[in-house]
Design a protein around this motif. Structure first.
Motif, short mmCIF file in Angstrom:
data_model
loop_
_atom_site.label_atom_id
_atom_site.label_comp_id
_atom_site.label_asym_id
_atom_site.label_seq_id
_atom_site.Cartn_x
_atom_site.Cartn_y
_atom_site.Cartn_z
N THR A 118 0.81 -1.21 0.00
CA THR A 118 0.00 0.00 0.00
C THR A 118 0.85 1.26 0.00
N THR A 119 2.00 1.22 0.64
CA THR A 119 2.78 2.45 0.86
C THR A 119 4.02 2.56 -0.02
N SER A 120 4.43 1.49 -0.68
CA SER A 120 5.70 1.51 -1.42
C SER A 120 5.47 1.30 -2.91
N LYS A 121 6.52 1.51 -3.68
CA LYS A 121 6.44 1.34 -5.13
C LYS A 121 7.66 0.58 -5.63
N HIS A 122 7.71 0.36 -6.93
CA HIS A 122 8.81 -0.37 -7.57
C HIS A 122 8.95 -1.77 -6.96
N TRP A 123 10.17 -2.29 -6.90
CA TRP A 123 10.39 -3.65 -6.43
C TRP A 123 10.01 -3.82 -4.96
N THR A 124 10.26 -2.80 -4.15
CA THR A 124 9.93 -2.91 -2.73
C THR A 124 8.44 -3.19 -2.54
N GLY A 125 7.60 -2.43 -3.23
CA GLY A 125 6.17 -2.65 -3.14
C GLY A 125 5.77 -4.02 -3.63
N TYR A 126 6.44 -4.49 -4.70
CA TYR A 126 6.08 -5.80 -5.25
C TYR A 126 6.47 -6.94 -4.32
N TYR A 127 7.59 -6.80 -3.61
CA TYR A 127 7.96 -7.83 -2.64
C TYR A 127 6.89 -7.92 -1.55
N GLY A 128 6.33 -6.78 -1.15
CA GLY A 128 5.21 -6.82 -0.22
C GLY A 128 4.01 -7.52 -0.82
N ALA A 129 3.77 -7.28 -2.10
CA ALA A 129 2.65 -7.94 -2.79
C ALA A 129 2.83 -9.45 -2.80
N LEU A 130 4.04 -9.92 -3.07
CA LEU A 130 4.30 -11.36 -3.09
C LEU A 130 4.11 -11.97 -1.70
N ALA A 131 4.56 -11.26 -0.66
CA ALA A 131 4.37 -11.76 0.70
C ALA A 131 2.89 -11.88 1.03
N LEU A 132 2.10 -10.88 0.61
CA LEU A 132 0.66 -10.92 0.86
C LEU A 132 -0.01 -12.04 0.08
N ALA A 133 0.38 -12.22 -1.19
CA ALA A 133 -0.19 -13.30 -2.00
C ALA A 133 0.12 -14.66 -1.39
N LEU A 134 1.35 -14.84 -0.93
CA LEU A 134 1.76 -16.09 -0.29
C LEU A 134 0.88 -16.37 0.93
N TYR A 135 0.66 -15.35 1.73
CA TYR A 135 -0.11 -15.53 2.96
C TYR A 135 -1.58 -15.83 2.67
N ILE A 136 -2.17 -15.07 1.77
CA ILE A 136 -3.59 -15.26 1.46
C ILE A 136 -3.87 -16.68 1.00
N MET A 137 -3.06 -17.17 0.07
CA MET A 137 -3.29 -18.51 -0.47
C MET A 137 -2.97 -19.59 0.56
N ALA A 138 -2.03 -19.35 1.46
CA ALA A 138 -1.73 -20.34 2.50
C ALA A 138 -2.87 -20.43 3.51
N LEU A 139 -3.46 -19.30 3.83
CA LEU A 139 -4.55 -19.29 4.81
C LEU A 139 -5.84 -19.88 4.26
N ALA A 140 -6.05 -19.74 2.95
CA ALA A 140 -7.35 -20.08 2.36
C ALA A 140 -7.83 -21.50 2.69
N PRO A 141 -7.06 -22.57 2.44
CA PRO A 141 -7.60 -23.91 2.71
C PRO A 141 -7.86 -24.14 4.20
N VAL A 142 -7.07 -23.55 5.07
CA VAL A 142 -7.27 -23.72 6.51
C VAL A 142 -8.55 -23.03 6.95
N LEU A 143 -8.75 -21.79 6.52
CA LEU A 143 -9.92 -21.03 6.93
C LEU A 143 -11.20 -21.62 6.33
N LEU A 144 -11.15 -22.05 5.09
CA LEU A 144 -12.32 -22.67 4.47
C LEU A 144 -12.71 -23.96 5.18
N SER A 145 -11.73 -24.77 5.54
CA SER A 145 -12.01 -26.04 6.22
C SER A 145 -12.63 -25.81 7.59
N GLN A 146 -12.14 -24.80 8.30
CA GLN A 146 -12.71 -24.52 9.62
C GLN A 146 -14.11 -23.93 9.50
#
Length: 952
Positions: free
Chosen positions: A539-567
């Motif tokens: 949300t706050t950064s741009k260029h590669w720094t912002g994209y690394y944050g995007a990848l971290a968020l994508a990794l987390y969202i997809m990892a949480l999804a099967p656990v949260l859906l199952s519960q």
């Protein structure tokens, strides 16, 4: 058991290791022989590339070495042809060595090995000069097949520590080399860094050597077997009539790596998994299309239309609170899923209203069906995991489909055959997928409760699902969305939508694997912190720094999804999925309100507050994580002798196979879509620049069809070199998370600057150019009251001269003070540039009046392309330091609500006067196309003046 034969029957024996030796030696001879001959005979020619030669580039690439030059090409082809015999023998021996009863994997790997061998011959004997497309098809097919071949060989390897060690080393190094390979290729192709292609060439040669070395390890296993030629009828002694060749192998013990595949692997079960995933793909296709269909109506009503209520179609899981209805839906879940296909059938409706209603009903039934499916499978953890995997993989598949189709999903209701839709194919596959994936559910014959205690809060889980669905939809439903969040113009200082969109998709897949294999990590507060930091950085950064944050968020969202859906499936679906989709809808509206604040009730409260929306999303997800703390620990599939049950293990493997296949497809699409960057203006010999401005109305035509193809045709036929597009930011849920500029740029062969990104809260401005964009800066002009006014200030290299191009969208008519401040800001910007300049704009002013005199004249230094054209209000083309030679206004047909204005300029000549001359006095290269005269074509014609104007 050893074969039974008499020594006198044996004609010849051959140790299997010689097959490996022959394959390795001849393969290396092909490549290294061509390299040696090429360096000796044509060194300076084969190190030369499109940008640099010796001494900047001093080592040749593989393709340059084995390409079209004689005799190195012939050396390579001769030896590679000799490699085919040992290669087919190697693949066959490996199959015989690893085959098992009731095991499909060895047969699959055998087929992959044969396929790789054939495709190798394809790209070897069909060079890029012979047929560039087929060369690429064979090459991509070969590379795509490398992953399953490598993984399959590792899985099937007999127990031998030495062989397994070297296979892991060579395979790991091979795939690890792909990262720097891609990096240096981009450095060469995009950034044009001298010497980058030489570094790329070393990594390319490493891939070749590692690929051959991986197969050379078979010498370890093959040295223990012999190929025996036996005379069964005495032919060699003159007493028989027939000879038979037998390959005799010793059986190896099975090993742990392959045991999940070696027993009971079923093609039918793999098809079941594929059907599940396609069902998930259809859900995300329909959900992402709903907002897009709704958006059409306020867009054309220029305000709230009433059709916006259709966004609430997702709350259908609330109906599952009625127990008899819930039981009925679960019992007849197939019918519920089949009814959701109305979302795919909606493309048949000609009326936009009917198409919206059909799409809305499809989403209503899809949300209801999936919530019921999750709830029905709650008693069987491994089946529930499979459904959650399919749901998440469906999102990955949807994103890849959009990646392949330039951000449009080919089965959306806005697509049909004329604009590239695959609706009929999608509908047929969808019907078959539902029929197969809904044959049974765990609760088909009764309401079986979930095992173990249930301590989580349904309300908190519902909030968690709301945040999860919103994150998946708003950020991950298109691979380019988060990349455009961090895009800030030229020179390139961050990721590109191609190829880095594949990085987003690979990260999504990795996140899902983490969620499946380490659910404790995925549901931990520590990992939640990683996701929150990623959201903040994005949300706050741009260029590669912002994209690394995007990848971290994508990794987390997809990892949480099967656990949260199952519960969530363990609780009442009305309380979890119903509440989740309702709060998700509120987040969707907030997501729109931040940019549409000037047109919606209470809008100023949300003005430019994407940070609030992201915070709310993460807080909702946090509620879900808090509820997960009380979930039972034994929700994984049942154990068997201390290990996961073989059936559950086997089932998970099918979904992982599909994930691997999808990720391979993503990488292949990234390769195929990588731009060539060798663009040429239409009339370079006359140093002509044809520039245009067009308000494209978010790429939806008057009949609610996606308009990219029609736009492409008109821009190509008008021979436009530089075009400014307005109302072009489509990277929001309500607009389908699309990007029209990707298709136009790649199809027309143009550089593109997307302009201020989705997190800048504008309706968008974009620039496409046949000329290289040397530098570009994005501006948000003063807008104290009304909507934000975006602008691009780009410097282009036009025939060796630097020319500034401005693309600008002024504020709306209702805010005169905003428009006055914006005119002064832009006039100052244009006045300060010492270079020739062109303004492609939407000014909201009448000619010769008001703010027009700020944009045109001494304050800006700019001239109007035709001061006598009194019939203008929005679109204007201004210029300075160039010779203006032509001006035309072209009717829009039904593509949008605004015409296309076009001007012709000549670089390197003085500005000239305002005298209008007949076309006969104009050089052919400076004329506008004649096809749009009179009635024109496809309802596009020169209008207002009825023909183009030309000037001295």
């Amino acid at each position: 058991m050893a074969p039974k034969y008499r020594d006198s029957d044996v004609v010849a024996t051959l140790n299997g290791k010689w097959i490996s030796y022959a394959h390795t030696v001849v393969a290396y001879a092909a490549f290294l022989g061509a390299l040696t001959v090429g360096i000796y005979l044509h060194y300076h020619k084969i190190v030369q590339n499109e940008f640099y030669g010796y001494p900047q580039e001093w080592f040749p690439s593989v393709s340059a070495t084995i390409g079209d030059r004689y005799p190195e090409r012939s050396v390579f082809m001769v030896f590679i042809a000799m490699t085919s015999g040992p290669r087919f023998a190697l693949v066959t021996l490996w199959y015989i060595l690893t085959r098992r009863r009731n095991s499909t994997l060895p047969k699959f790997i055998f087929g992959v090995g044969i396929f790789r061998t054939l495709t190798c011959g394809g790209w070897t004997y069909v060079t890029s000069t012979d047929d560039h497309d087929w060369h690429d098809i064979f090459m991509i097919s070969y590379l795509v097949a490398t992953l399953p071949w490598t993984l399959g060989v590792l899985a099937l390897s007999p127990r031998n520590p030495t062989a397994l060690k070297y296979r892991k080393i060579f395979a790991g190094t091979f795939f690890g080399t792909l990262v720097p390979l891609i990096y240096f290729f981009i450095q060469h192709k995009v950034h044009r860094v001298a010497g980058a292609y030489t570094t790329y060439a070393f990594f390319e040669w490493s891939l070749v050597l590692l690929d051959v070395a991986f197969d050379a390890v078979t010498v370890v296993e093959f040295s223990n077997i012999e190929i025996v030629v036996k005379d069964t009828r005495g032919i060699t002694r003159g007493t028989g009539s027939k000879a038979v060749v037998d390959a005799v192998l010793e059986k190896e013990k099975e090993k742990d790596v392959g045991e999940v595949f070696a027993k009971g692997f079923s093609t039918m079960e793999l098809l079941d998994a594929a059907a599940d995933v396609y069902n998930g793909f259809m859900f995300w296709s329909m959900l992402t299309a709903l907002g897009l269909c709704v958006w059409y109506f306020p867009l054309w009503h220029m305000g709230i239309s009433g059709y916006e209520v259709m966004v609430m179609c997702t709350v259908s899981p609330f109906l599952l609170a009625i127990r008899p209805l819930r039981n009925l839906i679960i019992r007849y879940i197939r019918i519920a899923h089949l009814l959701s296909l109305s979302g795919l059938l909606s493309f048949l409706a000609k009326s936009p209203e009917n198409r919206l209603f059909s799409a809305g009903f499809g989403v209503w039934m899809a949300c209801l069906s999936w919530a019921a499916t999750f709830y029905a499978e709650r008693s069987q953890p491994h089946r529930l995991e499979a459904r959650a995997s399919a749901f998440c993989l469906g999102l990955v598949a949807s994103s890849i489909a959009k990646f392949a189709f330039w951000t449009n999903n080919p089965i959306w209701p806005i697509m049909h055959a004329p604009n590239g839709g695959w609706n009929k194919v999608g509908l047929l596959l969808g019907t078959l997928a539902i029929l197969r994936s809904t044959r049974t559910t765990a609760s088909s014959l009764g309401d079986i409760p979930a095992p173990g205690p249930n301590k989580g809060s349904s309300t908190l889980l519902g909030l968690g699902l709301a945040g999860l669905f919103f994150a998946m939809h708003s950020l991950l439903s298109d691979s380019s969305t988060m990349i455009l969040w961090v895009w800030e113009g030229y020179p390139v200082r961050g990721p590109l939508v191609v190829p880095h969109g594949a990085w987003t998709l690979l990260t999504m897949g990795l996140g899902l694997v983490i969620g499946l294999f380490t659910p404790e990590l995925a549901s931990s507060w520590a990992f939640y912190g990683v996701g929150s930091i990623g959201a903040a950085v994005l949300t706050t950064s741009k260029h590669w720094t912002g994209y690394y944050g995007a990848l971290a968020l994508a990794l987390y969202i997809m990892a949480l999804a099967p656990v949260l859906l199952s519960q969530a499936a363990r609780c009442s679906p009305a309380k979890t999925f119903g509440l989740g989709f309702m709060i998700y809808n509120i987040l969707v509206l907030a997501h729109v309100w931040v940019v549409a604040y000037a047109f919606v009730p209470g809008g100023p409260l949300m003005r430019e507050h994407t940070d609030w929306v992201m915070t709310a999303m993460m807080l909702c997800i946090g509620c879900g994580v808090f509820s997960l703390a009380g979930r039972p620990k034994n929700l994984t599939p049942r154990k068997y002798k201390g290990k996961k049950h073989p059936a559950a293990r086997r089932q998970r493997s099918y979904y992982l196979y599909i994930l691997f296949a999808l990720e391979l497809l993503a990488v292949a699409v990234a390769y195929l879509r990588f731009p060539s960057y060798n663009y040429t203006p239409y009339h370079a010999q006359d140093k002509v620049v044809t520039a245009g401005i067009w308000t494209i109305h978010f790429s939806l035509d008057n009949d609610m069809w996606s308009s990219e193809y029609r736009m492409r045709d008109l821009l190509k036929e008008l021979e436009i070199d530089v075009i400014g597009l307005l109302e072009s930011d489509l990277q929001r849920i309500i607009m389908g998370n699309r990007d029209t500029t990707q298709f136009l740029a790649e199809d027309l062969g143009m550089y593109v600057d997307y302009g201020p990104g989705p997190n800048k809260h504008t309706w968008g401005s974009a620039l496409l150019s046949k000329f290289p964009i040397v530098n570009s800066t994005h501006h948000l002009l003063p807008s104290p009251v009304g909507e934000l006014a975006p602008a691009i200030h780009a410097t282009l290299d036009m025939y060796g001269e630097l020319v500034d191009v401005f693309v600008f969208h002024s504020g709306q008519e209702e805010d005169p003070e905003d428009r006055r401040l914006q005119s002064e800001y832009l006039a100052k910007l244009m006045k300060e540039t010492p270079r020739p300049a062109i303004l492609l704009s939407y000014l909201v002013t009448k000619p010769l009046k008001g703010n027009y005199n700020t944009y045109v004249g001494e304050k800006s230094g700019m001239r109007d392309i035709d001061p006598s054209d009194w019939d203008r209000w929005c679109e204007y083309i201004l210029y300075k330091g160039l010779k203006r030679t032509g001006y035309a206004r072209v009717s829009r047909s039904t593509i949008t609500d605004t015409e296309l204005q076009v001007g012709k300029f000549v670089v390197g000549q003085p500005e000239g006067g305002n005298e209008i001359i007949p076309e006969s006095q104009v050089k052919p290269g400076l004329r506008f196309p004649a096809m749009f005269k009179g009635k024109g074509v496809r309802d596009h014609r020169y209008h207002v003046f009825n023909e183009p104007r030309y000037y001295v």
